[in-house]
Design an enzyme around this catalytic site. Sequence first.
Site, PDB file in Angstrom:
ATOM      1  CE1 TYR A   1     -21.223 -10.407 -12.267  1.00  0.00           C
ATOM      2  CE2 TYR A   1     -21.145 -12.781 -12.130  1.00  0.00           C
ATOM      3  CZ  TYR A   1     -21.816 -11.595 -11.956  1.00  0.00           C
ATOM      4  OH  TYR A   1     -23.079 -11.593 -11.444  1.00  0.00           O
TER       5      TYR A   1
ATOM      6  CE  LYS B   1     -28.883  -2.639 -24.508  1.00  0.00           C
ATOM      7  NZ  LYS B   1     -30.319  -2.559 -24.816  1.00  0.00           N
TER       8      LYS B   1
ATOM      9  CG  ASP C   1     -32.722  -4.397 -23.468  1.00  0.00           C
ATOM     10  OD1 ASP C   1     -32.343  -5.218 -24.320  1.00  0.00           O
ATOM     11  OD2 ASP C   1     -32.725  -3.170 -23.666  1.00  0.00           O
TER      12      ASP C   1
ATOM     13  CG  ASP D   1     -24.840 -14.729 -11.745  1.00  0.00           C
ATOM     14  OD1 ASP D   1     -25.458 -15.751 -11.375  1.00  0.00           O
ATOM     15  OD2 ASP D   1     -24.198 -14.006 -10.967  1.00  0.00           O
TER      16      ASP D   1
ATOM     17  CG  ASP E   1     -30.688 -15.802  -9.619  1.00  0.00           C
ATOM     18  OD1 ASP E   1     -30.020 -16.843  -9.738  1.00  0.00           O
ATOM     19  OD2 ASP E   1     -30.649 -15.084  -8.594  1.00  0.00           O
TER      20      ASP E   1
END
Length: 363
Positions: free
Chosen positions: A139, A192, A225, A249, A253
Amino acid sequence: MPTAEPRTHRLGVLLGDGIGPEIVPAAVEVLDAAVATAGAKPLDWVPLPVGAAAIESHGSALPPASLEALEELDGWLLGPHDSAAYPAEHRAQLNPSGFLRKHFELFANIRPAKAFEGVQAITPGIDLVIVRENTEGFYADRSTYRGTGEYMPTADVAIAMGIFTRPAIERIAREAFELARTRRRHLTVVHKANVLRMTTGFFLDICREVGAEYPDVELDDFHIDAMTAHLVRRAAAFDVIVTENMFGDILSDLTGELAGSLGIAGSLNASHTRAMAQAAHGSAPDIAGQNVANPIAVIRSGAMLLSWLGTRHADPALQQAATLVEAALATTVESGTRTPDLRGTATTSDFAAAVAATITAGR
Ligand code: ATP
């Protein structure tokens, strides 16, 4: 350890935009009922302007007076904001919640996802907590001291910077391991590292290093992923998940929705000294002003704040209040009183009144 004399906590209440003015007062009503029933000192709520209303009244989405007032408080409830709808000159600034997270270094964003019995959830057994690093990572708006790490050297080239530092990773890893110790003692690192080796690989390496201090916690890890697939397939297998800012984040969700609705996903942003309760969802402008929004997420966030205060100030009555809130939410939802996102017909205010009544009835 000596127990401190319980004291009155001063908590900010910042309504925010969209559904904020409907769901935040609902949370205040429920938390007040819980604190009274648990025998804790009444909460001292301090209303402070933020968001579009504050732009109207004070010319700023986060007026300096609100910021100064927050410095003096034990914690606060922040409603969602719709910063994309602010006038252009305000849109250019860091949005209020991003600013507050950075300003107060609220480094841990704790986002539980737990399904209610009898409520249709995509993954019914889900009961996990995402621990999201909140101050750096991908971010770019949070990864620099001044300005943002996102910029365009030419009109056709955009660059964003990700920052990963050892102290920030160590402290979030410790937070996650400590939380896992209070739960099922299983921590999953999401990264990742096969592609973003120096950044998310570093995150993974440091989590493993810190893990040496917690041999009683089972540690595993997944690529971001692959993790989305594992969550959809077998969410109940996960306990605590620790990850960098943007992955956390997005993943939270997903887990909120897997548990039944984004409207039930609570969240706490905490440092070692301050905490900000804030629903994981946004301002939902599509349903604002209709008294149909689900207040559960912000109520749960408020309960997390009470629990955090209870632990920090050695005040078991506040922890009891948080437990009462969670139990009353489950009882109310299971009895069929639900807002439309959970296929019910209750209004926001009716739902909150029902939860508060359930708490008070148990007195
Ligand atoms: P942001 O970027 O601020 O997260 P967004 O527009 O991406 O905002 P939300 O505002 O969270 O996302 O809304 C996503 C969807 O979820 C919308 O359809 C909205 O109505 C719904 N939603 C969000 N919160 C609630 C809630 N508390 N109760 C019911 N529905 C909600």
